[in-house]
Design a protein around this motif. Structure first.
Motif, PDB file in Angstrom:
ATOM      1  N   ILE A 182       0.818  -1.267  -0.046  1.00 36.44           N
ATOM      2  CA  ILE A 182       0.000  -0.012  -0.079  1.00 36.44           C
ATOM      3  C   ILE A 182       0.774   1.136   0.000  1.00 36.44           C
ATOM      4  CG2 ILE A 182      -1.735   1.341   1.422  1.00 36.44           C
ATOM      5  CD1 ILE A 182      -2.684  -1.252   2.006  1.00 36.44           C
ATOM      6  N   LEU A 183       1.734   1.411   0.828  1.00 34.92           N
ATOM      7  CA  LEU A 183       3.006   2.316   0.858  1.00 34.92           C
ATOM      8  C   LEU A 183       3.632   2.661  -0.496  1.00 34.92           C
ATOM      9  CD1 LEU A 183       4.483   1.882   4.421  1.00 34.92           C
ATOM     10  CD2 LEU A 183       3.087   3.783   3.611  1.00 34.92           C
ATOM     11  N   LEU A 184       4.021   1.643  -1.196  1.00 33.62           N
ATOM     12  CA  LEU A 184       4.714   1.654  -2.509  1.00 33.62           C
ATOM     13  C   LEU A 184       3.783   2.313  -3.584  1.00 33.62           C
ATOM     14  CD1 LEU A 184       6.944  -1.245  -2.417  1.00 33.62           C
ATOM     15  CD2 LEU A 184       7.631   1.229  -2.127  1.00 33.62           C
ATOM     16  N   ILE A 185       2.538   1.413  -3.615  1.00 28.96           N
ATOM     17  CA  ILE A 185       1.681   1.630  -4.749  1.00 28.96           C
ATOM     18  C   ILE A 185       0.589   2.927  -4.780  1.00 28.96           C
ATOM     19  CG2 ILE A 185      -0.357   0.461  -5.981  1.00 28.96           C
ATOM     20  CD1 ILE A 185       1.215  -2.136  -5.328  1.00 28.96           C
ATOM     21  N   LEU A 186       0.187   3.009  -3.222  1.00 36.99           N
ATOM     22  CA  LEU A 186      -0.999   3.875  -3.196  1.00 36.99           C
ATOM     23  C   LEU A 186      -0.650   5.233  -2.602  1.00 36.99           C
ATOM     24  CD1 LEU A 186      -3.652   1.656  -2.415  1.00 36.99           C
ATOM     25  CD2 LEU A 186      -3.103   2.396  -4.432  1.00 36.99           C
ATOM     26  N   ILE A 210      -9.009   6.265 -12.443  1.00 41.01           N
ATOM     27  CA  ILE A 210      -8.787   5.630 -11.184  1.00 41.01           C
ATOM     28  C   ILE A 210      -9.845   4.908 -10.617  1.00 41.01           C
ATOM     29  CG2 ILE A 210      -8.291   6.701  -8.697  1.00 41.01           C
ATOM     30  CD1 ILE A 210      -7.271   9.209 -10.096  1.00 41.01           C
ATOM     31  N   PHE A 211     -11.074   5.241 -10.918  1.00 38.58           N
ATOM     32  CA  PHE A 211     -12.199   4.533 -10.507  1.00 38.58           C
ATOM     33  C   PHE A 211     -12.063   2.867 -10.848  1.00 38.58           C
ATOM     34  CE2 PHE A 211     -16.549   2.587 -11.050  1.00 38.58           C
ATOM     35  CZ  PHE A 211     -17.083   2.658  -9.805  1.00 38.58           C
ATOM     36  N   MET A 212     -11.821   2.703 -12.186  1.00 37.62           N
ATOM     37  CA  MET A 212     -11.617   1.477 -12.565  1.00 37.62           C
ATOM     38  C   MET A 212     -10.366   0.700 -11.905  1.00 37.62           C
ATOM     39  SD  MET A 212     -14.351   0.912 -14.464  1.00 37.62           S
ATOM     40  CE  MET A 212     -13.750  -0.456 -15.199  1.00 37.62           C
ATOM     41  N   GLN A 213      -9.480   1.330 -11.590  1.00 33.41           N
ATOM     42  CA  GLN A 213      -8.477   0.530 -10.878  1.00 33.41           C
ATOM     43  C   GLN A 213      -8.895   0.358  -9.340  1.00 33.41           C
ATOM     44  OE1 GLN A 213      -5.214  -1.450 -10.731  1.00 33.41           O
ATOM     45  NE2 GLN A 213      -5.362   0.100 -12.522  1.00 33.41           N
ATOM     46  N   MET A 214      -9.608   1.202  -8.776  1.00 34.81           N
ATOM     47  CA  MET A 214     -10.081   0.916  -7.568  1.00 34.81           C
ATOM     48  C   MET A 214     -11.085  -0.283  -7.506  1.00 34.81           C
ATOM     49  SD  MET A 214     -12.658   3.186  -5.078  1.00 34.81           S
ATOM     50  CE  MET A 214     -14.142   2.928  -6.099  1.00 34.81           C
ATOM     51  N   THR A 215     -11.878  -0.491  -8.598  1.00 38.05           N
ATOM     52  CA  THR A 215     -12.740  -1.571  -8.733  1.00 38.05           C
ATOM     53  C   THR A 215     -12.068  -2.746  -8.753  1.00 38.05           C
ATOM     54  OG1 THR A 215     -14.698   0.008  -9.841  1.00 38.05           O
ATOM     55  CG2 THR A 215     -14.679  -2.606 -10.074  1.00 38.05           C
ATOM     56  N   ASN A 255      -9.013  -3.397  -7.846  1.00 40.57           N
ATOM     57  CA  ASN A 255      -8.309  -3.520  -6.407  1.00 40.57           C
ATOM     58  C   ASN A 255      -9.205  -4.193  -5.355  1.00 40.57           C
ATOM     59  OD1 ASN A 255      -5.738  -2.857  -4.781  1.00 40.57           O
ATOM     60  ND2 ASN A 255      -7.532  -1.948  -3.535  1.00 40.57           N
ATOM     61  N   THR A 256     -10.507  -3.557  -5.393  1.00 43.30           N
ATOM     62  CA  THR A 256     -11.363  -3.882  -4.448  1.00 43.30           C
ATOM     63  C   THR A 256     -11.980  -5.699  -4.630  1.00 43.30           C
ATOM     64  OG1 THR A 256     -12.293  -1.848  -4.210  1.00 43.30           O
ATOM     65  CG2 THR A 256     -13.759  -3.540  -3.551  1.00 43.30           C
ATOM     66  N   PHE A 257     -12.203  -5.786  -6.207  1.00 44.41           N
ATOM     67  CA  PHE A 257     -12.421  -7.314  -6.322  1.00 44.41           C
ATOM     68  C   PHE A 257     -11.228  -8.205  -6.049  1.00 44.41           C
ATOM     69  CE2 PHE A 257     -12.672 -10.731  -9.735  1.00 44.41           C
ATOM     70  CZ  PHE A 257     -13.959 -11.114  -9.463  1.00 44.41           C
ATOM     71  N   LEU A 258     -10.027  -8.027  -6.234  1.00 48.12           N
ATOM     72  CA  LEU A 258      -8.903  -8.665  -5.748  1.00 48.12           C
ATOM     73  C   LEU A 258      -8.854  -9.047  -4.293  1.00 48.12           C
ATOM     74  CD1 LEU A 258      -6.272 -10.161  -6.109  1.00 48.12           C
ATOM     75  CD2 LEU A 258      -5.126  -8.104  -6.114  1.00 48.12           C
ATOM     76  N   ALA A 259      -9.066  -7.724  -3.534  1.00 47.50           N
ATOM     77  CA  ALA A 259      -9.189  -7.955  -1.917  1.00 47.50           C
ATOM     78  C   ALA A 259     -10.479  -8.845  -1.474  1.00 47.50           C
ATOM     79  CB  ALA A 259      -9.525  -6.759  -1.507  1.00 47.50           C
ATOM     80  N   VAL A 288      -8.221   0.428   2.758  1.00 43.08           N
ATOM     81  CA  VAL A 288      -7.133   1.442   2.601  1.00 43.08           C
ATOM     82  C   VAL A 288      -7.170   1.727   1.155  1.00 43.08           C
ATOM     83  CG1 VAL A 288      -4.997   2.210   2.834  1.00 43.08           C
ATOM     84  CG2 VAL A 288      -6.099   0.657   4.782  1.00 43.08           C
ATOM     85  N   GLY A 289      -7.266   0.937   0.162  1.00 40.03           N
ATOM     86  CA  GLY A 289      -7.317   0.881  -1.048  1.00 40.03           C
ATOM     87  C   GLY A 289      -8.370   2.127  -1.662  1.00 40.03           C
ATOM     88  N   ASP A 290      -9.586   1.701  -1.039  1.00 41.30           N
ATOM     89  CA  ASP A 290     -10.941   2.310  -1.390  1.00 41.30           C
ATOM     90  C   ASP A 290     -10.733   3.702  -0.984  1.00 41.30           C
ATOM     91  OD1 ASP A 290     -11.741   0.137  -2.644  1.00 41.30           O
ATOM     92  OD2 ASP A 290     -13.839   0.017  -1.452  1.00 41.30           O
ATOM     93  N   VAL A 291     -10.577   4.100   0.398  1.00 43.73           N
ATOM     94  CA  VAL A 291     -10.351   5.553   0.727  1.00 43.73           C
ATOM     95  C   VAL A 291      -9.268   6.102  -0.181  1.00 43.73           C
ATOM     96  CG1 VAL A 291      -9.293   6.770   2.881  1.00 43.73           C
ATOM     97  CG2 VAL A 291     -10.699   4.657   3.266  1.00 43.73           C
ATOM     98  N   ILE A 292      -8.059   5.569  -0.527  1.00 41.84           N
ATOM     99  CA  ILE A 292      -7.311   6.605  -1.091  1.00 41.84           C
ATOM    100  C   ILE A 292      -7.425   6.737  -2.669  1.00 41.84           C
ATOM    101  CG2 ILE A 292      -4.670   6.218  -2.138  1.00 41.84           C
ATOM    102  CD1 ILE A 292      -3.920   4.897   0.410  1.00 41.84           C
ATOM    103  N   PHE A 293      -8.065   5.741  -3.286  1.00 41.47           N
ATOM    104  CA  PHE A 293      -8.706   5.768  -4.610  1.00 41.47           C
ATOM    105  C   PHE A 293      -9.900   6.956  -4.363  1.00 41.47           C
ATOM    106  CE2 PHE A 293      -6.848   1.246  -5.517  1.00 41.47           C
ATOM    107  CZ  PHE A 293      -6.086   2.087  -6.529  1.00 41.47           C
ATOM    108  N   ILE A 294     -10.755   6.874  -3.546  1.00 41.59           N
ATOM    109  CA  ILE A 294     -11.903   7.666  -3.510  1.00 41.59           C
ATOM    110  C   ILE A 294     -11.394   9.129  -3.196  1.00 41.59           C
ATOM    111  CG2 ILE A 294     -13.922   8.569  -2.370  1.00 41.59           C
ATOM    112  CD1 ILE A 294     -14.482   5.362  -1.971  1.00 41.59           C
ATOM    113  N   ALA A 295     -10.447   9.394  -2.378  1.00 38.57           N
ATOM    114  CA  ALA A 295      -9.833  10.718  -2.404  1.00 38.57           C
ATOM    115  C   ALA A 295      -8.960  11.080  -3.615  1.00 38.57           C
ATOM    116  CB  ALA A 295      -8.834  10.529  -1.129  1.00 38.57           C
TER     117      ALA A 295
END
Length: 346
Positions: A124-128, A238-243, A245-249, A288-295
């Motif tokens: 998360i620190l490296l990517i987001l 960005i939204f599609m990458q969040m989607t 990422n969420t699916f992977l999680a 955490v991924g969703d929070v950063i992507f939404i921001a």
């Protein structure tokens, strides 16, 4: 006795092949793998924050990057005092380097091969965190400003305009590359191999950071690029990458076996079980991924509105200038007509 319903039967059933590749048969594999011994003490706030170890490769890379940035900013500010480098870009660049240092050299690095959840914090620190901060600092712009005319013309611009760079900087390529790296890393034997081999581990981190930079470069769009996306397209990017990422999680959190042999066999007398630790890691990726992507999406939308306001103001000023010119021409025409009508009597 009534059977317990599966939580997500259709989805998890469809992804059974991924489970088999990454984690099926982990118990049998664990019996053939020599267990590794984790740290004797559990992670705490103190040993995570202050348990630093300065590895040569990341230490030298971060120090070199910071020294180059300091030199480049001073040079540009001295040559162009009327157009200095904005201080916020220095702060974001330093913040990106600090995020890399925390991920790779703090106490987090001590526990990344013992707890999957800690390893996820690294990613998360490296990517987001690190990658978008570096993109916000616009390092390519600074490189172009500090380089000599000959260096720009013969080296930097040909690279930026090359066919390879056009492919790598294409937003769809960056999006797919990051998604492919995430899925391949987490659902292939590569991830477990990186936990056993320090060189592969470092290579994995470099790959994650590179893929993230290629994704965030066109999304933030401060540096010059062969491709430019409008603000709405950047938000969708960005939204599609969040989607995904969420699916992977979501997939990882519903897997009912330990995905990686290493975490199943590491010896420790404290902490969560390997499966619960895996679910915690997936939860961190999700939340955490969703929070950063939404921001990030909100910041892009904010930039979109400000751009529209600037364009609207610019158009209004242009229309006002044109209207003033029309009024001047009308006045001159009226004066000329009045003069022509008054000539016979003079």
């Amino acid at each position: 006795m009534r059977a317990r319903p599966a939580p997500v039967p259709l989805l998890i059933g469809g992804l059974a092949a991924l489970r088999l590749v990454a984690g099926a048969g982990s118990v049998a594999a664990a019996s053939a793998t020599a267990p590794s011994i984790g740290p004797l003490d559990p992670p705490t706030v103190l040993n995570l924050l202050f348990g630093w170890s300065f590895e040569p490769f990341p230490t030298l890379g971060i120090v070199a990057a910071l020294l180059w940035w300091r030199w480049a900013v001073r040079r540009v500010n001295a040559v162009h005092p009327d157009h200095p480098v904005p201080p916020r870009r220095t702060w974001t660049f330093v913040g990106g380097q600090v995020a890399i240092a925390i991920a790779l050299m703090s106490g987090i690095d001590r526990y990344d091969t013992t707890l999957f959840s800690v390893h996820m914090v690294q990613h998360i620190l490296l990517i987001l965190v690190a990658a978008p901060l570096i993109a916000l600092s616009a390092p390519v712009t600074l490189l172009l400003r500090v380089a000599s005319h000959q260096t720009r013309q013969h080296w930097i611009l040909p690279v930026l305009h090359s066919r390879v760079m056009r492919v790598l900087s294409f937003p769809v390529v960056g999006w797919l590359f990051l998604a492919a790296v995430l899925w391949a890393a987490h659902f292939s034997p590569l991830f477990n191999a990186t936990l056993e081999d320090p060189f592969l581990h470092d290579l994995e981190h470099a790959l994650f950071l590179t893929a993230a930079l290629l994704f965030w470069w066109p999304a933030i769009a401060l540096d010059p690029s062969p491709w430019r996306m409008a603000h709405p397209v950047r938000a969708v990017h960005i939204f599609m990458q969040m989607t995904q990422n969420t699916f992977l999680a979501f997939v990882m959190i519903n897997v009912e076996s330990v995905l990686y042999v290493h975490y199943a066999t590491v010896v420790r007398s404290w902490g969560l079980s390997p499966l619960d630790d895996q679910r915690l890691a997936a939860g961190l990726m999700w939340i955490v991924g969703d929070v950063i992507f939404i921001a990030s999406i909100m910041l892009v939308v904010r930039g979109w509105f400000r751009s529209e306001e600037r364009d609207s103001g610019r158009n209004d000023r242009r229309a006002a200038v044109q209207l003033a010119e029309i009024r001047i021409r009308e006045q001159r025409l009226a004066e000329r007509l009045a003069q022509e009508r008054g000539d016979p009597g003079t």
